[in-house]
Enzyme design. Structure first.
Site, PDB file in Angstrom:
ATOM      1  N   ASN A  16      49.529  49.536  42.400  1.00  0.00           N
ATOM      2  CA  ASN A  16      48.186  50.001  42.012  1.00  0.00           C
ATOM      3  C   ASN A  16      47.272  50.115  43.223  1.00  0.00           C
ATOM      4  O   ASN A  16      46.453  51.043  43.298  1.00  0.00           O
ATOM      5  CB  ASN A  16      47.584  49.066  40.958  1.00  0.00           C
ATOM      6  CG  ASN A  16      48.089  49.393  39.566  1.00  0.00           C
ATOM      7  OD1 ASN A  16      47.720  50.426  38.995  1.00  0.00           O
ATOM      8  ND2 ASN A  16      48.947  48.539  39.024  1.00  0.00           N
ATOM      9  N   LEU A  94      40.314  33.235  38.620  1.00  0.00           N
ATOM     10  CA  LEU A  94      39.084  33.094  39.399  1.00  0.00           C
ATOM     11  C   LEU A  94      38.129  32.151  38.671  1.00  0.00           C
ATOM     12  O   LEU A  94      38.125  32.088  37.438  1.00  0.00           O
ATOM     13  CB  LEU A  94      38.440  34.472  39.583  1.00  0.00           C
ATOM     14  CG  LEU A  94      39.292  35.430  40.438  1.00  0.00           C
ATOM     15  CD1 LEU A  94      38.848  36.866  40.245  1.00  0.00           C
ATOM     16  CD2 LEU A  94      39.228  35.035  41.912  1.00  0.00           C
ATOM     17  N   ASN A 108      39.595  44.731  36.477  1.00  0.00           N
ATOM     18  CA  ASN A 108      41.003  44.337  36.446  1.00  0.00           C
ATOM     19  C   ASN A 108      41.785  45.408  35.698  1.00  0.00           C
ATOM     20  O   ASN A 108      41.234  46.129  34.870  1.00  0.00           O
ATOM     21  CB  ASN A 108      41.127  42.992  35.703  1.00  0.00           C
ATOM     22  CG  ASN A 108      42.557  42.502  35.603  1.00  0.00           C
ATOM     23  OD1 ASN A 108      43.291  42.520  36.596  1.00  0.00           O
ATOM     24  ND2 ASN A 108      42.973  42.088  34.423  1.00  0.00           N
ATOM     25  N   HIS A 110      45.250  45.707  33.236  1.00  0.00           N
ATOM     26  CA  HIS A 110      46.214  44.912  32.476  1.00  0.00           C
ATOM     27  C   HIS A 110      47.143  45.869  31.730  1.00  0.00           C
ATOM     28  O   HIS A 110      46.681  46.857  31.161  1.00  0.00           O
ATOM     29  CB  HIS A 110      45.472  44.000  31.496  1.00  0.00           C
ATOM     30  CG  HIS A 110      46.399  43.120  30.717  1.00  0.00           C
ATOM     31  ND1 HIS A 110      47.015  42.018  31.274  1.00  0.00           N
ATOM     32  CD2 HIS A 110      46.846  43.198  29.435  1.00  0.00           C
ATOM     33  CE1 HIS A 110      47.800  41.449  30.365  1.00  0.00           C
ATOM     34  NE2 HIS A 110      47.708  42.140  29.242  1.00  0.00           N
ATOM     35  N   ALA A 174      51.209  55.186  33.997  1.00  0.00           N
ATOM     36  CA  ALA A 174      49.883  55.412  33.407  1.00  0.00           C
ATOM     37  C   ALA A 174      48.814  54.598  34.139  1.00  0.00           C
ATOM     38  O   ALA A 174      47.688  55.070  34.342  1.00  0.00           O
ATOM     39  CB  ALA A 174      49.908  55.048  31.928  1.00  0.00           C
ATOM     40  N   GLU A 175      49.169  53.384  34.577  1.00  0.00           N
ATOM     41  CA  GLU A 175      48.217  52.565  35.331  1.00  0.00           C
ATOM     42  C   GLU A 175      47.749  53.302  36.587  1.00  0.00           C
ATOM     43  O   GLU A 175      46.575  53.254  36.954  1.00  0.00           O
ATOM     44  CB  GLU A 175      48.861  51.235  35.737  1.00  0.00           C
ATOM     45  CG  GLU A 175      49.163  50.303  34.578  1.00  0.00           C
ATOM     46  CD  GLU A 175      49.749  48.976  35.050  1.00  0.00           C
ATOM     47  OE1 GLU A 175      49.225  48.394  36.013  1.00  0.00           O
ATOM     48  OE2 GLU A 175      50.738  48.517  34.446  1.00  0.00           O
TER      49      GLU A 175
HETATM   50  C1  GRF Z   1      50.510  45.769  36.935  1.00  0.00           C
HETATM   51  O1  GRF Z   1      51.343  45.999  35.826  1.00  0.00           O
HETATM   52  C2  GRF Z   1      49.140  45.333  36.500  1.00  0.00           C
HETATM   53  O2  GRF Z   1      48.725  45.920  35.302  1.00  0.00           O
HETATM   54  C3  GRF Z   1      49.328  43.853  36.293  1.00  0.00           C
HETATM   55  O3  GRF Z   1      50.183  43.455  37.334  1.00  0.00           O
HETATM   56  C4  GRF Z   1      50.984  44.568  37.743  1.00  0.00           C
HETATM   57  C5  GRF Z   1      50.757  44.744  39.211  1.00  0.00           C
HETATM   58  O4  GRF Z   1      51.620  45.720  39.749  1.00  0.00           O
HETATM   59  N1  GRF Z   1      48.057  43.177  36.274  1.00  0.00           N
HETATM   60  P1  GRF Z   1      51.383  46.251  41.221  1.00  0.00           P
HETATM   61  O5  GRF Z   1      51.360  45.023  42.134  1.00  0.00           O
HETATM   62  O6  GRF Z   1      50.077  46.982  41.256  1.00  0.00           O
HETATM   63  O7  GRF Z   1      52.540  47.131  41.530  1.00  0.00           O
END
Ligand code: GRF
Length: 214
Positions: A16, A94, A108, A110, A174-175
């Site tokens: 991400n 945190l 954040n 998720h 999707a993230e």
């Molecule tokens: C992602 O699935 C995010 O939604 C969750 O932890 C994962 C992190 O993946 N909180 P990356 O380190 O960004 O590849």
């Protein structure tokens, strides 16, 4: 154009972080000014290094208390002039004090459609519950884990034969779209927290950020 000075906090892979870095081209309304990992072995810091973005490790184990660790985080963020903090796979809780100090400036991501399946083992729990649709959520952080006003969500289908790994990979794609979209909306000043909800002015049609199977 003044770009929103953004920090990204990670603990591991950092895909991400990489998606946010890739989104932050010169014409994007936010810029990543700092990446922080709480573990020296966080592979994701390499993305920041490659993009020549200031990055550092602040090992939580070096601190006697959560408060002391969060104070070090806060100092690093302040020194870099950070205006918005993005948690991206940051695996430390945190303190309430830090969360309050960064209220509505701390987001954040998720991998579920919150408020369903907060916490760990998200994908396995979604599969066990038999949901047909899951997804990801970008939200402002509040004191409770994976709780807070929702900015962007993307829906992802659960497909026959999915296991946690396959589902996680589909959600991750999707993230990588949802997080940059949320960052853009915030940086453009279009996001307003109203009670427990977020209002977005001039939002794109939601269909633009709902994941569609090819
Ligand atoms: C992602 O699935 C995010 O939604 C969750 O932890 C994962 C992190 O993946 N909180 P990356 O380190 O960004 O590849």
């Amino acid at each position: 154009m003044a770009r929103l000075k953004t920090a990204v906090l990670i603990s591991g892979r950092g895909s991400n972080l990489q998606a946010l870095i890739a989104a932050c081209t010169p014409d994007f309304p936010a810029e990543i000014v700092l990446a922080i990992a709480n573990r020296a072995d966080a592979a994701g810091l390499a993305h920041a290094a490659r993009a020549k973005i200031p990055h550092r490790v602040i090992p939580h184990r070096d601190f006697a208390s959560r408060e002391a660790f969060d104070a070090a985080l806060d100092a690093a963020l302040g020194a870099a002039g950070v205006e918005l903090v993005c948690l991206a796979g940051f695996m430390r809780l945190l303190t309430d004090g830090f969360v309050a100090r960064w209220r509505d400036r701390l987001v954040n991501i998720h991998p579920s459609l919150l408020p369903a399946f907060p916490g760990l083992d998200t994908h396995a729990r979604a599969l066990a519950a038999g949901v047909r649709i899951t997804g990801c959520t970008v939200h402002f952080v509040r004191a409770a884990v994976d709780d807070g006003p929702i900015i962007v969500q993307a829906a992802v289908p659960v497909l026959p034969g999915d296991d946690a790994e396959r589902l996680a990979a589909r959600i991750l794609a999707a993230e990588h779209r949802a997080y940059p979209l949320a960052l853009r909306l915030i940086a453009e000043g279009r996001v307003r927290v109203v009670g427990r909800r977020v209002e977005i002015t001039g939002a794109d049609p939601p269909s633009q950020y709902i994941w569609q199977p090819a």
